[in-house]
Each structure stands twice: as C-alpha cells, then as structure tokens.
Design an enzyme around this catalytic site. Structure first.
Site, PDB file in Angstrom:
ATOM      1  N   LYS A 144      30.416  12.308 -14.418  1.00  9.90           N
ATOM      2  CA  LYS A 144      32.054  12.731 -14.171  1.00  9.90           C
ATOM      3  C   LYS A 144      32.909  11.480 -14.745  1.00  9.90           C
ATOM      4  CE  LYS A 144      31.807  16.362 -12.051  1.00  9.90           C
ATOM      5  NZ  LYS A 144      32.312  17.653 -12.908  1.00  9.90           N
ATOM      6  N   SER A 191      35.688  13.948  -9.637  1.00 10.23           N
ATOM      7  CA  SER A 191      35.015  13.823  -8.081  1.00 10.23           C
ATOM      8  C   SER A 191      35.423  12.351  -7.673  1.00 10.23           C
ATOM      9  CB  SER A 191      33.502  14.115  -8.261  1.00 10.23           C
ATOM     10  OG  SER A 191      33.126  13.537  -6.918  1.00 10.23           O
ATOM     11  N   TYR A 233      24.863  12.141 -11.250  1.00  8.72           N
ATOM     12  CA  TYR A 233      26.079  13.011 -11.111  1.00  8.72           C
ATOM     13  C   TYR A 233      27.484  12.288 -11.454  1.00  8.72           C
ATOM     14  CZ  TYR A 233      29.659  16.362  -9.165  1.00  8.72           C
ATOM     15  OH  TYR A 233      30.846  16.779  -8.967  1.00  8.72           O
TER      16      TYR A 233
HETATM   17  P1  NAD Z   1      29.676  25.808  -8.651  1.00  2.67           P
HETATM   18  O1  NAD Z   1      28.425  25.336  -8.968  1.00  2.67           O
HETATM   19  O2  NAD Z   1      30.017  26.836  -7.655  1.00  2.67           O
HETATM   20  O3  NAD Z   1      30.463  26.138 -10.196  1.00  2.67           O
HETATM   21  C1  NAD Z   1      30.001  25.620 -11.277  1.00  2.67           C
HETATM   22  C2  NAD Z   1      30.003  26.783 -12.278  1.00  2.67           C
HETATM   23  O4  NAD Z   1      29.896  26.378 -13.369  1.00  2.67           O
HETATM   24  C3  NAD Z   1      28.717  27.810 -11.696  1.00  2.67           C
HETATM   25  O5  NAD Z   1      29.188  29.195 -11.606  1.00  2.67           O
HETATM   26  C4  NAD Z   1      27.627  27.656 -12.925  1.00  2.67           C
HETATM   27  O6  NAD Z   1      27.171  28.875 -13.363  1.00  2.67           O
HETATM   28  C5  NAD Z   1      28.666  27.176 -13.986  1.00  2.67           C
HETATM   29  N1  NAD Z   1      28.155  26.504 -15.070  1.00  2.67           N
HETATM   30  C6  NAD Z   1      27.245  25.317 -15.060  1.00  2.67           C
HETATM   31  N2  NAD Z   1      26.845  24.758 -16.187  1.00  2.67           N
HETATM   32  C7  NAD Z   1      27.483  25.586 -17.202  1.00  2.67           C
HETATM   33  C8  NAD Z   1      27.435  25.789 -18.587  1.00  2.67           C
HETATM   34  N3  NAD Z   1      26.636  24.741 -19.246  1.00  2.67           N
HETATM   35  N4  NAD Z   1      27.957  26.733 -19.030  1.00  2.67           N
HETATM   36  C9  NAD Z   1      28.696  27.603 -18.379  1.00  2.67           C
HETATM   37  N5  NAD Z   1      28.912  27.594 -17.004  1.00  2.67           N
HETATM   38  C10 NAD Z   1      28.108  26.731 -16.421  1.00  2.67           C
HETATM   39  O7  NAD Z   1      30.330  24.565  -8.382  1.00  2.67           O
HETATM   40  P2  NAD Z   1      31.841  24.168  -7.724  1.00  2.67           P
HETATM   41  O8  NAD Z   1      31.717  23.465  -6.471  1.00  2.67           O
HETATM   42  O9  NAD Z   1      32.706  25.240  -7.884  1.00  2.67           O
HETATM   43  O10 NAD Z   1      32.408  22.837  -8.735  1.00  2.67           O
HETATM   44  C11 NAD Z   1      33.077  23.002  -9.923  1.00  2.67           C
HETATM   45  C12 NAD Z   1      33.080  21.745 -10.412  1.00  2.67           C
HETATM   46  O11 NAD Z   1      33.993  20.573  -9.568  1.00  2.67           O
HETATM   47  C13 NAD Z   1      32.041  21.284 -10.958  1.00  2.67           C
HETATM   48  O12 NAD Z   1      32.222  20.453 -12.094  1.00  2.67           O
HETATM   49  C14 NAD Z   1      31.637  20.084  -9.808  1.00  2.67           C
HETATM   50  O13 NAD Z   1      30.959  19.093 -10.277  1.00  2.67           O
HETATM   51  C15 NAD Z   1      33.190  19.724  -9.593  1.00  2.67           C
HETATM   52  N6  NAD Z   1      33.314  19.241  -8.271  1.00  2.67           N
HETATM   53  C16 NAD Z   1      32.719  19.775  -7.192  1.00  2.67           C
HETATM   54  C17 NAD Z   1      32.630  19.349  -5.790  1.00  2.67           C
HETATM   55  C18 NAD Z   1      32.250  19.791  -4.823  1.00  2.67           C
HETATM   56  O14 NAD Z   1      31.944  19.388  -3.614  1.00  2.67           O
HETATM   57  N7  NAD Z   1      32.104  21.483  -4.700  1.00  2.67           N
HETATM   58  C19 NAD Z   1      33.494  18.084  -5.585  1.00  2.67           C
HETATM   59  C20 NAD Z   1      33.983  17.346  -6.703  1.00  2.67           C
HETATM   60  C21 NAD Z   1      33.979  17.950  -7.909  1.00  2.67           C
HETATM   61  C1  WQD Z   2      29.216  14.854   3.974  1.00  5.30           C
HETATM   62  C2  WQD Z   2      28.622  14.013   5.343  1.00  5.30           C
HETATM   63  C3  WQD Z   2      26.478  13.052   5.047  1.00  5.30           C
HETATM   64  C4  WQD Z   2      24.278  17.064   5.215  1.00  5.30           C
HETATM   65  C5  WQD Z   2      28.874  15.354  -1.775  1.00  5.30           C
HETATM   66  C6  WQD Z   2      28.782  14.789  -3.291  1.00  5.30           C
HETATM   67  C7  WQD Z   2      30.124  14.349  -3.937  1.00  5.30           C
HETATM   68  C8  WQD Z   2      30.951  15.587  -3.845  1.00  5.30           C
HETATM   69  C9  WQD Z   2      30.945  16.102  -2.422  1.00  5.30           C
HETATM   70  C10 WQD Z   2      30.930  16.694  -5.900  1.00  5.30           C
HETATM   71  C11 WQD Z   2      28.058  12.626   4.974  1.00  5.30           C
HETATM   72  C12 WQD Z   2      26.649  14.206   6.325  1.00  5.30           C
HETATM   73  C13 WQD Z   2      25.638  16.250   5.372  1.00  5.30           C
HETATM   74  C14 WQD Z   2      23.663  17.224   6.191  1.00  5.30           C
HETATM   75  C15 WQD Z   2      24.595  15.432   7.519  1.00  5.30           C
HETATM   76  N1  WQD Z   2      30.766  16.679  -4.738  1.00  5.30           N
HETATM   77  N2  WQD Z   2      25.444  15.385   6.163  1.00  5.30           N
HETATM   78  N3  WQD Z   2      23.535  16.393   7.281  1.00  5.30           N
HETATM   79  O1  WQD Z   2      27.861  13.473   0.437  1.00  5.30           O
HETATM   80  O2  WQD Z   2      30.328  13.357   1.029  1.00  5.30           O
HETATM   81  O3  WQD Z   2      29.453  14.455  -1.040  1.00  5.30           O
HETATM   82  O4  WQD Z   2      29.738  16.494  -1.884  1.00  5.30           O
HETATM   83  O5  WQD Z   2      31.419  15.925  -6.471  1.00  5.30           O
HETATM   84  O6  WQD Z   2      29.792  13.915  -5.108  1.00  5.30           O
HETATM   85  O7  WQD Z   2      28.135  13.537  -2.972  1.00  5.30           O
HETATM   86  O8  WQD Z   2      29.322  15.535   1.305  1.00  5.30           O
HETATM   87  O9  WQD Z   2      28.655  17.475   2.657  1.00  5.30           O
HETATM   88  O10 WQD Z   2      26.614  16.136   1.432  1.00  5.30           O
HETATM   89  O11 WQD Z   2      27.959  15.093   3.357  1.00  5.30           O
HETATM   90  O12 WQD Z   2      24.927  14.548   8.400  1.00  5.30           O
HETATM   91  O13 WQD Z   2      22.680  17.910   6.476  1.00  5.30           O
HETATM   92  O14 WQD Z   2      27.702  14.478   6.313  1.00  5.30           O
HETATM   93  O15 WQD Z   2      25.609  12.139   5.446  1.00  5.30           O
HETATM   94  O16 WQD Z   2      28.192  11.875   6.095  1.00  5.30           O
HETATM   95  P1  WQD Z   2      29.047  13.976   0.548  1.00  5.30           P
HETATM   96  P2  WQD Z   2      27.863  16.274   2.194  1.00  5.30           P
END
Ligand code: NAD
Ligand code: WQD
Length: 340
Positions: free
Chosen positions: A155, A127, A151
């Site tokens: 990562k 991330s 979190y």
């Molecule tokens: P998500 O929660 O939709 O998907 C993650 C899946 O992993 C879920 O279906 C959950 O049930 C499963 N899971 C969690 N712990 C588990 C375990 N111990 N064993 C088996 N399954 C398990 O999330 P997502 O948005 O699809 O994210 C996927 C990955 O990408 C995550 O690792 C997340 O940290 C990373 N990521 C997400 C974002 C984002 O904003 N969505 C951004 C950067 C990184």
């Molecule tokens: C985006 C913008 C908020 C909600 C998060 C995680 C990051 C990654 C992606 C996993 C910011 C603003 C938000 C609301 C708002 N996930 N906001 N009102 O914080 O950039 O990133 O998701 O890896 O680790 O931190 O994403 O969508 O929460 O916020 O004004 O109700 O929207 O302040 O500027 P963020 P976000």
C-alpha cells in the site's frame, strides 16, 4: 448531462460492491473489473437487485495489459476506483512476491493504461496499516508512514508511485483513502463480507461463532495498556466507507484536486466491546477465550478523521450496534438467498 462512467477494479469484492451500489444510486454508470480471485460473480446480480440499475461486469485481471487496453478502448471511462488487491496480512508475509506482483505491479499496469487513454482521475484503497506504531494510536494524515508488514508495504509503495505520478503531471487527480477497520454489510442483507475459509478479521470471526460455524473466538491478548486490556480499533461501517468514496470523488471532480484522507470514525472500540455489542444486538452468545497476543498487532489504532470532515463534509454516521446488526443480517440472510 451525460452520466459519468466509473471503472471499479475489484468491483465484486467487499468494499467495491458496496461502493458500486452507492454510485449507481447517485446515477453514475458502473463498470466492474474483477478476476474473481476473492469474490463471486453473483455479486453483480445482487448489486443490480439492490440498486435497480444495470452494471457492466468484466472478468479480468489488472495485470493483463491487453484486457486493460480493451476496457479503456471500449468504454468512456471518467474515473477509476481501484480496489483490486490481495489483503491478508499473514498471507503477504508468507507469499511476498505474490503480494508485490499483484498489488504493486498490477496497480502500475492500471495506472499506465489510464495514462495511455487520458483517464487521470483515480481513487486508491490504501489502509491505516501504512502508519507506523507511534505508541499513541491516533493517526492523522501527516503521521509517520512506516508499514510493518508486506501487505502494508504494498500500500505504501503504491501511494508513493501515485505521489510521483502527481508530481510529474499535475493533470492527475488522485484520492488516497486510508481505511481503518471496515465492517458490517448492506442493510438489505444481499451483499457483505464473504471471506474464504476461517476469517482473519474480528467481525467476520465473531459472526461465525454466533452462527455456530466456529466454536469460540480467540481474543488475542488482554494485557494491552487499554481499559479492558484488549486491542482498540476504529471499526467503520461499510456504508459509511462507501459514502466516503462518493464524497471524495465529488470533491476531487468539483475542486479539480487530489487528496489523502483517513476514512474512520475516530472512535476506538475494544475487542470485548465488539463482542458484547454483537451479543446484545443479536441475542446470540459469542463464547471466547483469551489467548496470546497475535504477532504484529498494535494495542491501539484509530483515525483522526477531521480532515475528511473539514474538506468534504464527510463523517461516519453508524455506531458499532448498527455494524453488528447488519453483519448478522448478512450472516444469516445470505444463506437463505444464495439464488436471487
Ligand atoms: P476483497 O478481497 O473483498 O476485494 C478485492 C477484490 O479484488 C476481490 O474481488 C478480488 O477478486 C479482486 N482482485 C484481486 N486481485 C485482482 C487482480 N489482480 N485483478 C482483478 N481483480 C483482483 O477486499 P476488500 O475488503 O473489498 O478490499 C478492497 C481494497 O481495499 C483492497 O485493495 C484492500 O487492500 C483495501 N483495504 C481493505 C481493508 C479491509 O479491511 N477490508 C482495509 C484497508 C484497505
Ligand atoms: C482487530 C482486533 C485483534 C481476530 C486488519 C489489517 C489492516 C486492515 C484491517 C486492510 C485486533 C483482535 C482479531 C481474532 C482477535 N486491512 N482479534 N481475535 O488487525 O486491526 O487490521 O484489517 O488494510 O491492514 O491488519 O483487524 O479484525 O484482524 O483485528 O482478538 O480472531 O481484533 O488482535 O485487536 P486489524 P482485525
């Protein structure tokens, strides 16, 4: 040529399901492993419906060594895409041990199982949150790593484990993919992001305000040093993100190498830009109130995505209008097609 088999941990989740569809369309065999802690089993049928292909689904946990043993014993797995993890920043702060155990210990169990069965090709969901706040907000892969929450630490720690594994054994091919802000949904409307309860993230929150489920959006601060005072982020369409996984896998297999790349668009957008784009595309109103800054937020965070383009020719194609349109289709359509 026999089809390659890819194990997707967290396969029924948001990013896993969209990546599964693209892998199936590119003629890979897909096995999904998920404990369903943050997703639903009917995603499997939805993925099959979109792709017209069968998927193997195993309900199991990456922390369960016996389960992992069986998965690798019973299937000819060529590579793993590891999405399984917990991802709510606030929850990580209040439940750090749960986050370290699930995200770090769970990943370690997975890597040990892979090593035992000689499966050494892995893509890992990292991330942008691993980067520290450098005050500029544009991050390239060499930018300093300094996560500011639990979190992000999980990562960073898994990245570090993977760097150490590669250093100890050059036959591992590891792709560390640092995602920026994934949003949107599959254009079919069959799969998308389905957060439990009140969303933490901006786009699903906007979608619920537009649909009337929530009354208004709280915009967290309009006094940032940005053109309209609200935070700037790099929103990337989930379809582009999924494509980035396929290109990364292809590149690693072809070149027999490891990579660390940003997956973002390189285009920052403000909170209010996203709100207005959503209103314009969907013709729904999104009432909002300006509130205080959210603790831990940075003003600006966006990718320098040039390395992914140079290495493997990948770049994002979709703009925020398409991200909003597909989010809205999923938000409205998913309610009418719960049974498929
Ligand atoms: P998500 O929660 O939709 O998907 C993650 C899946 O992993 C879920 O279906 C959950 O049930 C499963 N899971 C969690 N712990 C588990 C375990 N111990 N064993 C088996 N399954 C398990 O999330 P997502 O948005 O699809 O994210 C996927 C990955 O990408 C995550 O690792 C997340 O940290 C990373 N990521 C997400 C974002 C984002 O904003 N969505 C951004 C950067 C990184
Ligand atoms: C985006 C913008 C908020 C909600 C998060 C995680 C990051 C990654 C992606 C996993 C910011 C603003 C938000 C609301 C708002 N996930 N906001 N009102 O914080 O950039 O990133 O998701 O890896 O680790 O931190 O994403 O969508 O929460 O916020 O004004 O109700 O929207 O302040 O500027 P963020 P976000």
């Amino acid at each position: 040529m026999t089809k390659k088999t890819i194990l997707i941990t967290g396969g029924t989740g948001y990013i896993g399901s969209h990546t599964a569809v693209q892998l199936l369309e590119a003629d890979y065999q897909v096995i999904m492993l998920d404990n369903l802690s943050n997703s639903k089993a009917d995603v499997v049928q939805r993925v099959e419906k979109i792709s017209g292909k069968k998927v193997s689904f195993i309900q199991g946990d990456i922390r369960d060594d016996q389960c992992l043993h069986q998965v690798f014993q019973n299937n000819p797995i060529d590579a793993v895409i590891h999405f399984a993890g917990l991802k709510a920043v606030g929850e990580g702060q209040s439940q750090p041990m749960r986050y370290y155990e699930n995200n770090v210990s769970g990943s370690l169990s997975l890597f040990q199982a892979m090593q035992s069965f000689g499966v050494k090709t892995l893509l890992f969901s990292s991330s942008a949150t691993v980067y520290g706040d450098d005050g500029v907000g544009k991050y390239h892969e060499q930018s300093a790593l300094s996560p500011s929450n639990v979190y992000g630490q999980t990562k960073y720690m898994v990245e570090q484990i993977l760097r150490d594994i590669q250093a100890s054994d050059a036959s591992w091919r590891v792709g560390i993919l640092r995602y920026f802000n994934p949003v949107g949904a599959h254009p079919s409307g069959y799969i998308g992001e389905d957060p439990n309860g009140i969303p933490n993230n901006l786009m699903p929150y906007i979608a619920k305000v537009a649909s009337g489920e929530l009354t208004h959006l709280n915009v967290f601060g309009n006094d940032y040093p940005t053109p309209d005072g609200t935070g700037l982020r790099d929103y990337i369409h989930i379809q582009d993100l999924a494509a980035g996984h396929l290109e990364s896998l292809r590149y690693m297999l072809e070149k027999n190498t490891s990579i660390t790349v940003n997956l973002g668009t390189g285009q920052p957008h403000s909170v209010l830009e996203l709100v207005h784009a959503f209103e314009q595309v969907t013709e729904q109103s999104v009432p909002y109130q300006i509130t205080q800054r959210r603790a831990g937020d940075v003003a600006i965070c966006y990718a320098d995505p040039s390395l992914a383009k140079t290495l493997m020719g990948w770049q994002a194609k979709y703009n925020i209008q398409q991200m909003c349109a597909d989010t809205w289709r999923w938000q409205t359509y998913s309610k009418t097609i719960l049974k498929i």
